[in-house]
Design an enzyme around this catalytic site. Structure first.
Site, mmCIF file in Angstrom:
data_model
loop_
_atom_site.group_PDB
_atom_site.id
_atom_site.type_symbol
_atom_site.label_atom_id
_atom_site.label_comp_id
_atom_site.label_asym_id
_atom_site.label_seq_id
_atom_site.Cartn_x
_atom_site.Cartn_y
_atom_site.Cartn_z
ATOM 1 N N GLY A 103 6.963 -18.472 28.898
ATOM 2 C CA GLY A 103 6.194 -17.663 28.348
ATOM 3 C C GLY A 103 5.099 -17.955 27.170
ATOM 4 O O GLY A 103 5.090 -18.829 26.135
ATOM 5 N N GLN A 108 -1.070 -15.920 20.673
ATOM 6 C CA GLN A 108 -0.703 -17.925 20.262
ATOM 7 C C GLN A 108 -2.673 -18.319 21.476
ATOM 8 O O GLN A 108 -1.799 -19.358 21.021
ATOM 9 C CB GLN A 108 0.174 -18.330 21.180
ATOM 10 C CG GLN A 108 1.624 -17.954 21.098
ATOM 11 C CD GLN A 108 2.774 -18.504 21.688
ATOM 12 O OE1 GLN A 108 3.009 -17.598 22.576
ATOM 13 N NE2 GLN A 108 3.448 -19.363 21.217
ATOM 14 N N CYS A 151 8.671 -23.175 21.541
ATOM 15 C CA CYS A 151 8.001 -22.341 21.449
ATOM 16 C C CYS A 151 6.600 -23.415 21.483
ATOM 17 O O CYS A 151 6.431 -24.740 20.978
ATOM 18 C CB CYS A 151 7.990 -21.650 20.105
ATOM 19 S SG CYS A 151 5.978 -20.612 19.947
ATOM 20 N N LEU A 152 5.654 -22.625 22.407
ATOM 21 C CA LEU A 152 4.850 -23.726 23.092
ATOM 22 C C LEU A 152 3.455 -24.200 21.281
ATOM 23 O O LEU A 152 2.774 -24.580 21.293
ATOM 24 C CB LEU A 152 3.630 -23.261 23.857
ATOM 25 C CG LEU A 152 4.195 -22.592 25.342
ATOM 26 C CD1 LEU A 152 3.058 -21.903 26.198
ATOM 27 C CD2 LEU A 152 4.559 -24.237 25.544
ATOM 28 N N HIS A 193 11.904 -12.944 22.201
ATOM 29 C CA HIS A 193 11.084 -14.508 20.752
ATOM 30 C C HIS A 193 9.419 -13.875 21.042
ATOM 31 O O HIS A 193 8.676 -14.069 20.766
ATOM 32 C CB HIS A 193 11.182 -15.548 22.062
ATOM 33 C CG HIS A 193 10.012 -16.679 21.551
ATOM 34 N ND1 HIS A 193 10.818 -17.975 21.027
ATOM 35 C CD2 HIS A 193 8.671 -17.132 21.591
ATOM 36 C CE1 HIS A 193 9.812 -18.493 20.226
ATOM 37 N NE2 HIS A 193 8.804 -17.665 21.417
ATOM 38 N N GLU A 194 9.009 -13.780 22.481
ATOM 39 C CA GLU A 194 7.565 -13.333 22.541
ATOM 40 C C GLU A 194 7.187 -11.630 22.498
ATOM 41 O O GLU A 194 5.941 -11.565 21.197
ATOM 42 C CB GLU A 194 6.739 -13.188 24.502
ATOM 43 C CG GLU A 194 7.372 -14.327 24.951
ATOM 44 C CD GLU A 194 6.784 -15.615 24.464
ATOM 45 O OE1 GLU A 194 5.952 -16.054 23.442
ATOM 46 O OE2 GLU A 194 7.869 -17.151 25.121
ATOM 47 N N HIS A 197 6.123 -12.099 18.452
ATOM 48 C CA HIS A 197 4.879 -12.913 18.679
ATOM 49 C C HIS A 197 4.140 -11.582 17.700
ATOM 50 O O HIS A 197 3.237 -11.799 17.306
ATOM 51 C CB HIS A 197 4.679 -13.724 19.307
ATOM 52 C CG HIS A 197 4.596 -15.119 19.523
ATOM 53 N ND1 HIS A 197 4.444 -15.540 18.533
ATOM 54 C CD2 HIS A 197 5.358 -15.902 20.314
ATOM 55 C CE1 HIS A 197 5.170 -17.499 18.722
ATOM 56 N NE2 HIS A 197 5.911 -17.010 19.822
HETATM 57 CO CO CO Z 1 6.283 -19.091 21.177
#
Ligand code: CO
Length: 239
Positions: A103, A108, A151-152, A193-194, A197
């Site tokens: 995701g 991000q 998380c990226l 999670h997204e 963000h």
């Molecule tokens: Co993340």
């Protein structure tokens, strides 16, 4: 930077989830629900967030790392459904797959708008690609579960986060068409999670104190490295 450093929330986590019967059931249910997508005639929501009528971004996209201030910035509602938006979503999937993610939220990649993409399979050509524009939570299920997240924007950091196991949302697609969808299992986890963000909230904000303690040193090291590379930057340090 090595591939493994980038491999946050990797396919391995997705595969682990897939092995669990709950996740398999969730996937089946998701497919049923996706088939059941329906347009809604709900009125435009009043929001206290700005609306973006022009999208600006440049390829190639790169994933920002904590504690880049853009991860904490306000994200505008998207008010224009054009080729630029479609191309952005497409590029976000590319970056996500490249980094072995499942995701990705627009902030991000430094675009502060309310857009997320995800694919629980984490692999191009597999699973289902989901794009949510201006998503909103309608309700969260009462039952919660703990699951290890990555998380990226936090390479190499994995930790348990508790979240509701079901969520009902409404959103728009790339054409601006409204729909509602209910998610459970791994997709519900990824969505939340997204979605965080999009509200400038990061996964460590959700960790229990004991869990946070286990990753605090890594977070502080990322903060120090960022300040060294960006002297004078205004960042929000871990509490
Ligand atoms: Co993340």
């Amino acid at each position: 930077m090595t591939a493994s450093q980038w491999a946050t929330w990797p396919a391995a986590v997705a595969q682990r989830a897939e092995r669990g019967s709950v996740a398999v059931q969730a996937r089946n249910r998701l497919q049923d629900l996706l088939a059941d997508l329906r347009a809604e005639d709900t009125e435009e929501e009043e929001n206290n967030v700005p609306v973006a009528t022009k999208l600006e971004w440049q390829a190639p996209l790169a994933v920002l790392q904590y504690p880049d201030p853009r991860l904490r910035a306000v994200n505008a509602r998207i008010g224009v459904f054009d080729e630029t938006l479609r191309k952005l979503a497409e590029e976000m999937f590319e970056v996500m797959y490249q980094d072995d993610g499942v995701g990705l939220a627009a902030p991000q990649v430094g675009v502060n708008v309310r857009l997320m993409v995800f694919n629980e399979a984490g692999e191009k050509g597999k699973g289902e690609e989901i794009v949510l524009v201006n998503p909103q939570v309608i309700n969260l299920g009462k039952s919660k579960n703990l699951f290890e997240e990555g998380c990226l924007s936090f390479p190499g950091i994995y930790a348990d986060v508790e979240r509701p196991s079901k969520v009902k949302i409404k959103a728009q697609d790339l054409n601006g068409r409204k729909f509602t969808i209910s998610l459970s299992g791994f997709p519900a986890r990824i969505f939340q999670h997204e979605y965080d963000h999009l509200d400038g909230r990061l996964f460590h904000d959700r960790m229990a104190p004991g869990v946070l303690a286990g990753v605090r040193q890594q977070l502080v090291e990322m903060e120090d490295a960022y300040l060294k590379a960006n002297p004078g930057a205004q960042i929000q340090r871990v509490a």
